[in-house]
Scaffold this motif. Sequence first.
Motif, short mmCIF file in Angstrom:
data_model
loop_
_atom_site.label_atom_id
_atom_site.label_comp_id
_atom_site.label_asym_id
_atom_site.label_seq_id
_atom_site.Cartn_x
_atom_site.Cartn_y
_atom_site.Cartn_z
N MET A 4 0.83 -1.21 0.00
CA MET A 4 0.00 0.00 0.00
C MET A 4 0.86 1.25 0.00
O MET A 4 0.54 2.24 -0.67
CB MET A 4 -0.91 0.01 1.22
N GLY A 5 1.95 1.22 0.78
CA GLY A 5 2.84 2.37 0.82
C GLY A 5 3.45 2.67 -0.53
O GLY A 5 3.57 3.83 -0.94
N ILE A 6 3.84 1.63 -1.25
CA ILE A 6 4.43 1.82 -2.58
C ILE A 6 3.40 2.37 -3.55
O ILE A 6 3.68 3.33 -4.30
CB ILE A 6 5.02 0.49 -3.08
N VAL A 7 2.20 1.78 -3.57
CA VAL A 7 1.15 2.24 -4.49
C VAL A 7 0.80 3.70 -4.18
O VAL A 7 0.73 4.54 -5.08
CB VAL A 7 -0.09 1.34 -4.39
N ALA A 8 0.57 4.00 -2.91
CA ALA A 8 0.19 5.37 -2.53
C ALA A 8 1.32 6.35 -2.83
O ALA A 8 1.07 7.49 -3.26
CB ALA A 8 -0.18 5.42 -1.06
N GLY A 9 2.57 5.94 -2.61
CA GLY A 9 3.69 6.82 -2.89
C GLY A 9 3.78 7.17 -4.36
O GLY A 9 4.07 8.33 -4.72
N ARG A 10 3.52 6.20 -5.22
CA ARG A 10 3.55 6.48 -6.66
C ARG A 10 2.42 7.42 -7.05
O ARG A 10 2.60 8.30 -7.90
CB ARG A 10 3.45 5.18 -7.44
#
Length: 228
Positions: A180-186
């Motif tokens: 989730m952190g990676i998706v939201a960061g992108r």
Amino acid sequence: MGRDELLDRPIWHAFTTRQAALAEQAEGALRLRGEYGIFASAADTAPDSLAALAALVPAEGELAVIQAEDHPPIPGVVMTPQPGICQMVAGELRPLPPPDFEVVDLDDGDAPEMLELATLTRPGPFFSRTHQLGDFVGVKAGGRLIAMAGERMRLPGLTEVSAVCTHPDHRGKGYAAALMGIVAGRIATRGETPFLHVYGHNTGAIALYEHLGYRTRRQMRMWLLSRA
């Protein structure tokens, strides 16, 4: 149009703007093409718009409407209320340490395993081309997909985080939070705001999302539509 107005009717505003090419459009209504999902929406509550929405309901199967306000009856359609949904929007995202496992970008070659994992874990409606609604990342073990997260509805300035799921044999390892952190960061890097939907009774997931920096914006209503 303000952010709240967009988010109160996310289906309509996603599939008449950034994802319009993925929807079947009628005068006053739309539905997402079946290989992508079951979402549908009327433009407004005018009788002609409700009739157009009714015409999009398949003879077999269901469509789903999600919006903030109550929905008027649709002639000729059975509207089955679903459990309440909490809509959450990212505020200041919590910084996460780099994961100590490999995260891979998923593509069409992973589609069968993505569908298999979503069918097993039921993070929400997932079909043969749902993975093409946005970018997806995942974790594999022994060459098999065991966790994933991705994007679904894309509104002007906003993108929904969705399909967050982990195989039951691999839970408790921090995969969901990291993905989730990676998706939201992108999403944030593109200058957009992440948001998501979660059933209100899923208190464990809500606690995780709050920990990551999401805040409840409002409660949403959902109905399944079928032929009378």
